[in-house]
Design an enzyme around this catalytic site. Structure first.
Site, PDB file in Angstrom:
ATOM      1  N   HIS A  43       0.841  -1.191   0.000  1.00  0.00           N
ATOM      2  CA  HIS A  43       0.000   0.000   0.000  1.00  0.00           C
ATOM      3  C   HIS A  43       0.878   1.244   0.000  1.00  0.00           C
ATOM      4  O   HIS A  43       0.934   1.969   0.972  1.00  0.00           O
ATOM      5  CB  HIS A  43      -0.947  -0.011   1.192  1.00  0.00           C
ATOM      6  CG  HIS A  43      -1.991  -1.066   1.048  1.00  0.00           C
ATOM      7  ND1 HIS A  43      -2.962  -0.994   0.077  1.00  0.00           N
ATOM      8  CD2 HIS A  43      -2.192  -2.230   1.692  1.00  0.00           C
ATOM      9  CE1 HIS A  43      -3.727  -2.060   0.146  1.00  0.00           C
ATOM     10  NE2 HIS A  43      -3.281  -2.836   1.110  1.00  0.00           N
ATOM     11  N   CYS A 100       4.118 -14.392   2.230  1.00  0.00           N
ATOM     12  CA  CYS A 100       5.017 -14.434   3.382  1.00  0.00           C
ATOM     13  C   CYS A 100       4.981 -15.850   3.983  1.00  0.00           C
ATOM     14  O   CYS A 100       3.899 -16.418   4.153  1.00  0.00           O
ATOM     15  CB  CYS A 100       4.558 -13.414   4.423  1.00  0.00           C
ATOM     16  SG  CYS A 100       5.555 -13.500   5.905  1.00  0.00           S
ATOM     17  N   GLU A 130      -5.700 -10.850   3.548  1.00  0.00           N
ATOM     18  CA  GLU A 130      -5.031 -12.030   4.132  1.00  0.00           C
ATOM     19  C   GLU A 130      -6.064 -13.042   4.632  1.00  0.00           C
ATOM     20  O   GLU A 130      -5.927 -14.254   4.420  1.00  0.00           O
ATOM     21  CB  GLU A 130      -4.126 -11.595   5.292  1.00  0.00           C
ATOM     22  CG  GLU A 130      -3.356 -12.773   5.888  1.00  0.00           C
ATOM     23  CD  GLU A 130      -2.679 -12.423   7.216  1.00  0.00           C
ATOM     24  OE1 GLU A 130      -2.094 -11.338   7.326  1.00  0.00           O
ATOM     25  OE2 GLU A 130      -2.754 -13.261   8.134  1.00  0.00           O
ATOM     26  N   SER A 224      -2.318   4.366   5.619  1.00  0.00           N
ATOM     27  CA  SER A 224      -1.714   3.197   6.259  1.00  0.00           C
ATOM     28  C   SER A 224      -2.132   3.139   7.734  1.00  0.00           C
ATOM     29  O   SER A 224      -1.745   3.984   8.539  1.00  0.00           O
ATOM     30  CB  SER A 224      -0.177   3.297   6.126  1.00  0.00           C
ATOM     31  OG  SER A 224       0.440   2.540   7.116  1.00  0.00           O
TER      32      SER A 224
HETATM   33 FE1  F3S Z   1       4.930 -11.572   7.065  1.00  0.00          FE
HETATM   34 FE2  F3S Z   1       4.719 -10.630   9.456  1.00  0.00          FE
HETATM   35 FE3  F3S Z   1       5.217  -9.025   7.507  1.00  0.00          FE
HETATM   36  S1  F3S Z   1       3.430 -12.155   8.533  1.00  0.00           S
HETATM   37  S2  F3S Z   1       4.231  -9.951   5.763  1.00  0.00           S
HETATM   38  S3  F3S Z   1       6.559 -10.650   8.247  1.00  0.00           S
HETATM   39  S4  F3S Z   1       3.914  -8.578   9.225  1.00  0.00           S
END
Ligand code: F3S
Length: 285
Positions: A43, A100, A130, A224
């Site tokens: 973002h 991730c 997510e 954000s």
């Molecule tokens: Fe992963 Fe944690 Fe960032 S889940 S995307 S490292 S906030």
């Protein structure tokens, strides 16, 4: 005067990995590579614009994905539901998965435990990308819970087996409270604490720094929510806290008595902007 940059400011591990993946792909494929990201990679308008200038296009829906006949699709750190991978494969497109690893772990748990007959409960904000992705790995319909009222209302047969997971950015204390409500109902429960501590660490460090600083600068986009939260936390410790998007917004007047300026940034603030601000303060004051 000392200028201290919080170590955890800016991109977390997963976001950095996803953004790096797109730039690597551009280097490999060049401008004609037909590179797409499924949703904006982060973002941050500046980064998305820069990628667009380098030929990367954003897909905003499954329908847009359906239209493609060639190219490579990069999955961002939030992850996506299983059917998006299936669609990419069906269309014969190349899939580059920058989900991730902490989110990927949730997908695996959800797929396995729903396959074992457990009802999946996701503690998180319904509608968040997510959470939408996580839902799409459950073999049966997953339930999203974000408030004690919803948890209290939850009703199932006494012998129902549950598996509770969390959105990675959910607040740990709230997660524990919600899990407790389910425990008291007496179900057979597996709880997977899948909260990532990157956000919490960033906030903790920002608060510590703000408490020592005479002036605090928080950098991040106006939309954000994690930057806004950082700003609020810092301001409660240091009343001279500035919220800026880029160096252009910074109108700093520092009296001679200022000894320490602290800087932190939200999760989608690129390093380049953080460095510009840091250098400006170091050179000009
Ligand atoms: Fe992963 Fe944690 Fe960032 S889940 S995307 S490292 S906030």
């Amino acid at each position: 005067m000392e200028v201290v940059l919080a170590k955890t400011s800016g991109f977390c591990f997963g976001v950095k990995r996803a953004v790096d993946t797109v730039y690597e792909q551009i280097d490999k494929a060049g401008k004609t590579g037909d590179i797409y990201t499924y949703g904006p990679i982060i973002h941050n308008e500046e980064v998305v614009r820069d990628l667009e200038n380098k030929g990367v296009r954003v897909l905003n829906s499954k329908e847009e994905l359906e239209q493609l006949s060639m190219g490579c699709v990069i999955i961002r750190s939030h992850g996506v539901s299983k059917d998006v991978y299936e669609l990419i494969e069906k269309k014969g497109l190349v899939c580059i998965d920058a989900t991730c690893p902490f989110v990927k772990r949730i997908h695996k748990i959800v797929e396995k435990e729903s396959g074992n007959g457990r009802q999946i409960i996701i503690i998180g904000n319904d509608g968040h990308p997510e959470v939408e992705g996580i839902k799409g790995w459950s073999k049966t319909s997953a339930i999203v819970i974000e408030s004690p009222e919803q948890a209290l209302k939850f009703d199932a047969k006494k012998d129902e087996k549950l598996c509770i997971v969390s959105q990675t950015t959910f607040n740990y204390k709230k997660f524990q409270d919600l899990v407790e409500i389910f425990r008291k109902k007496g179900y057979d429960i597996i709880v997977a604490n899948t909260i990532c501590n990157a956000t919490e660490e960033r906030q903790r460090e920002a608060v510590e720094l703000a408490a020592r600083a005479d002036v605090m600068i928080v950098i991040g986009g106006t939309h954000s929510s994690n930057t806004r939260k950082l700003y609020e936390l810092c301001q409660s410790e240091c009343e001279n806290t500035y919220y800026i998007q880029t160096l252009e917004d910074l109108q700093l007047e520092l009296p001679n008595s200022v000894e320490l300026v602290g800087i932190t940034a939200g999760a989608s603030t690129p390093n380049k902007i953080i460095e510009e601000v840091q250098n400006y303060v170091r050179i000009n004051f």
